[in-house]
Motif scaffolding. Structure first.
Motif, PDB file in Angstrom:
ATOM      1  N   UNK A 122       0.837  -1.201   0.000  1.00 32.60           N
ATOM      2  CA  UNK A 122       0.000   0.000   0.000  1.00 32.60           C
ATOM      3  C   UNK A 122       0.872   1.253   0.000  1.00 32.60           C
ATOM      4  N   UNK A 123       1.911   1.239   0.814  1.00 36.05           N
ATOM      5  CA  UNK A 123       2.778   2.413   0.929  1.00 36.05           C
ATOM      6  C   UNK A 123       3.644   2.587  -0.324  1.00 36.05           C
ATOM      7  N   UNK A 124       4.338   1.537  -0.722  1.00 32.61           N
ATOM      8  CA  UNK A 124       5.289   1.637  -1.840  1.00 32.61           C
ATOM      9  C   UNK A 124       4.588   2.031  -3.135  1.00 32.61           C
ATOM     10  N   UNK A 125       3.537   1.308  -3.484  1.00 32.47           N
ATOM     11  CA  UNK A 125       2.863   1.595  -4.748  1.00 32.47           C
ATOM     12  C   UNK A 125       2.006   2.864  -4.659  1.00 32.47           C
ATOM     13  N   UNK A 126       1.634   3.244  -3.445  1.00 30.70           N
ATOM     14  CA  UNK A 126       0.947   4.512  -3.275  1.00 30.70           C
ATOM     15  C   UNK A 126       1.869   5.679  -3.598  1.00 30.70           C
ATOM     16  N   UNK A 127       3.110   5.609  -3.116  1.00 31.12           N
ATOM     17  CA  UNK A 127       4.085   6.659  -3.405  1.00 31.12           C
ATOM     18  C   UNK A 127       4.405   6.720  -4.900  1.00 31.12           C
ATOM     19  N   UNK A 128       4.497   5.567  -5.544  1.00 29.55           N
ATOM     20  CA  UNK A 128       4.735   5.548  -6.988  1.00 29.55           C
ATOM     21  C   UNK A 128       3.574   6.190  -7.750  1.00 29.55           C
ATOM     22  N   UNK A 129       2.348   5.918  -7.290  1.00 31.57           N
ATOM     23  CA  UNK A 129       1.178   6.543  -7.905  1.00 31.57           C
ATOM     24  C   UNK A 129       1.256   8.059  -7.777  1.00 31.57           C
ATOM     25  N   UNK A 130       1.670   8.543  -6.594  1.00 31.38           N
ATOM     26  CA  UNK A 130       1.797   9.978  -6.381  1.00 31.38           C
ATOM     27  C   UNK A 130       2.815  10.606  -7.314  1.00 31.38           C
ATOM     28  N   UNK A 131       3.959   9.937  -7.493  1.00 34.34           N
ATOM     29  CA  UNK A 131       4.991  10.456  -8.393  1.00 34.34           C
ATOM     30  C   UNK A 131       4.502  10.494  -9.837  1.00 34.34           C
ATOM     31  N   UNK A 132       3.836   9.425 -10.250  1.00 33.95           N
ATOM     32  CA  UNK A 132       3.336   9.361 -11.628  1.00 33.95           C
ATOM     33  C   UNK A 132       2.293  10.433 -11.882  1.00 33.95           C
ATOM     34  N   UNK A 133       1.406  10.624 -10.919  1.00 33.01           N
ATOM     35  CA  UNK A 133       0.338  11.600 -11.114  1.00 33.01           C
ATOM     36  C   UNK A 133       0.871  13.028 -11.055  1.00 33.01           C
ATOM     37  N   UNK A 134       1.921  13.245 -10.264  1.00 36.39           N
ATOM     38  CA  UNK A 134       2.489  14.595 -10.144  1.00 36.39           C
ATOM     39  C   UNK A 134       3.320  14.974 -11.360  1.00 36.39           C
ATOM     40  N   UNK A 135       4.106  14.031 -11.877  1.00 34.78           N
ATOM     41  CA  UNK A 135       5.055  14.376 -12.933  1.00 34.78           C
ATOM     42  C   UNK A 135       4.678  13.838 -14.316  1.00 34.78           C
ATOM     43  N   UNK A 136       3.685  12.968 -14.393  1.00 33.95           N
ATOM     44  CA  UNK A 136       3.277  12.427 -15.684  1.00 33.95           C
ATOM     45  C   UNK A 136       2.571  13.487 -16.530  1.00 33.95           C
ATOM     46  N   UNK A 137       2.838  13.485 -17.823  1.00 34.22           N
ATOM     47  CA  UNK A 137       2.175  14.418 -18.733  1.00 34.22           C
ATOM     48  C   UNK A 137       0.709  14.022 -18.900  1.00 34.22           C
ATOM     49  N   UNK A 250      -3.344   8.530  -2.705  1.00 33.78           N
ATOM     50  CA  UNK A 250      -1.969   8.311  -2.251  1.00 33.78           C
ATOM     51  C   UNK A 250      -1.894   8.461  -0.735  1.00 33.78           C
ATOM     52  N   UNK A 251      -2.476   9.534  -0.215  1.00 33.29           N
ATOM     53  CA  UNK A 251      -2.465   9.788   1.227  1.00 33.29           C
ATOM     54  C   UNK A 251      -3.174   8.660   1.971  1.00 33.29           C
ATOM     55  N   UNK A 252      -4.325   8.231   1.453  1.00 31.57           N
ATOM     56  CA  UNK A 252      -5.078   7.147   2.092  1.00 31.57           C
ATOM     57  C   UNK A 252      -4.241   5.870   2.149  1.00 31.57           C
ATOM     58  N   UNK A 253      -3.595   5.523   1.034  1.00 34.86           N
ATOM     59  CA  UNK A 253      -2.801   4.295   0.984  1.00 34.86           C
ATOM     60  C   UNK A 253      -1.659   4.332   1.997  1.00 34.86           C
ATOM     61  N   UNK A 254      -0.940   5.428   2.024  1.00 34.75           N
ATOM     62  CA  UNK A 254       0.222   5.530   2.915  1.00 34.75           C
ATOM     63  C   UNK A 254      -0.220   5.480   4.373  1.00 34.75           C
ATOM     64  N   UNK A 255      -1.262   6.229   4.721  1.00 29.88           N
ATOM     65  CA  UNK A 255      -1.744   6.227   6.102  1.00 29.88           C
ATOM     66  C   UNK A 255      -2.252   4.849   6.524  1.00 29.88           C
ATOM     67  N   UNK A 256      -3.019   4.186   5.639  1.00 31.99           N
ATOM     68  CA  UNK A 256      -3.523   2.851   5.959  1.00 31.99           C
ATOM     69  C   UNK A 256      -2.370   1.874   6.131  1.00 31.99           C
ATOM     70  N   UNK A 257      -1.374   1.958   5.261  1.00 35.37           N
ATOM     71  CA  UNK A 257      -0.216   1.077   5.371  1.00 35.37           C
ATOM     72  C   UNK A 257       0.519   1.258   6.688  1.00 35.37           C
ATOM     73  N   UNK A 258       0.705   2.508   7.106  1.00 41.20           N
ATOM     74  CA  UNK A 258       1.381   2.793   8.378  1.00 41.20           C
ATOM     75  C   UNK A 258       0.571   2.250   9.554  1.00 41.20           C
ATOM     76  N   UNK A 259      -0.750   2.464   9.515  1.00 39.65           N
ATOM     77  CA  UNK A 259      -1.616   1.973  10.596  1.00 39.65           C
ATOM     78  C   UNK A 259      -1.546   0.450  10.690  1.00 39.65           C
ATOM     79  N   UNK A 260      -1.560  -0.229   9.542  1.00 37.55           N
ATOM     80  CA  UNK A 260      -1.515  -1.694   9.547  1.00 37.55           C
ATOM     81  C   UNK A 260      -0.192  -2.203  10.098  1.00 37.55           C
ATOM     82  N   UNK A 261       0.924  -1.565   9.717  1.00 39.14           N
ATOM     83  CA  UNK A 261       2.222  -1.979  10.246  1.00 39.14           C
ATOM     84  C   UNK A 261       2.274  -1.771  11.748  1.00 39.14           C
TER      85      UNK A 261
END
Length: 264
Positions: A122-137, A250-261
């Motif tokens: 959830x965390x790793x692929x969430x961050x990748x989604x954020x990067x793609x959405x921020x910098x992708x054309x 992205x925020x939801x994925x990262x927060x959920x991942x942290x809570x689960x860990x």
């Protein structure tokens, strides 16, 4: 399963299958938080089939175009553009099918139903989604799909067999990195899922015939409820992506991942 568990499972699947937050991960987490037994792979496939029917209904024009393209491939009718897109969807499906058979043959699928694995992905692929959405054309549309794009997104889809990755999330990530608009990345993602989910449904038929009884009834009810939840979610997401970014997911994925860990 009680009706309440079937209803909750259907809503969770219908919502999370199309939002880029991992349906398989949430399906694993649902019985954990409900204090119930894992619903098992048969129910998982049933809810995915419900999602598939929702895709076909919502994107009926595109789905019918792929059917026309398939007919053109065997010499029935003339639809050159649909024929090209049909083959790109087929080619994009091959990596997921091959990876799925490998995991199944090696017995890895059951070992993937882990809360820790879901949390990390959830965390790793969430961050990748954020990067793609921020910098992708934001240039390409679904009709611009090329062989290269189909292969890249198809390889990304194969990763979604690992829970917590999110099939829609990882394919939208790949499509955004390739320059597809947000709405078109979602459209591409959903249409690419049709063969993979349909294939999973066909493969489970022998198991359905063997178990029979209450489990089949539960699968049918849960799949039907999922269909309606999925339709509503797709309508929301396609409207949402026309106006907003994917950062909330992205925020939801990262927060959920942290809570689960932290919890497990």
């Amino acid at each position: 399963m009680t009706f309440l568990q079937m209803l909750i499972t259907a809503i969770v699947q219908g919502v999370t299958e199309f939002l880029p937050i991992s349906s398989s991960g949430h399906l694993i987490l649902t019985p954990v938080f409900l204090g119930a037994e894992d619903q098992g792979p048969l129910i998982d496939v049933a809810v995915h089939v419900g999602s598939l029917l929702a895709i076909i209904v919502y994107f009926f024009r595109d789905a019918w175009g792929l059917v026309r393209g398939g007919f053109s491939t065997v010499g029935i009718g003339k639809a050159p553009e649909q024929k090209r897109l049909f083959w790109w969807i087929v080619i994009g499906t091959i990596p997921a099918v091959a990876f799925g058979f490998f995991l199944q043959s090696q017995g890895y699928l059951d070992s993937f139903r882990s809360t820790d694995l879901v949390a990390v992905n959830l965390i790793v692929y969430g961050l990748l989604l954020g990067l793609a959405d921020r910098f992708g054309r934001q240039e390409k549309v679904y009709e611009d799909m090329s062989l290269r794009d189909a292969i890249v997104v198809g390889l990304a889809q194969a990763l979604a067999l690992i829970p917590g990755t999110s099939r829609s999330g990882v394919t939208m990530t790949a499509a955004r990195f390739l320059g597809y608009k947000r709405v078109e990345a979602a459209r591409f993602s959903f249409l690419l899922s049709i063969p993979a989910v349909a294939g999973a449904g066909v493969l489970i038929v022998p198991e359905i015939m063997e178990v029979g009884g209450d489990l089949v009834t539960e699968a049918l009810i849960t799949g039907t409820l999922t269909f309606f939840a999925a339709l509503a979610t797709m309508h929301f997401l396609m409207r949402f992506l026309r106006k907003a970014s994917m950062m909330v997911f992205v925020v939801y994925r990262v927060l959920l991942g942290i809570v689960l860990l932290w919890m497990f």
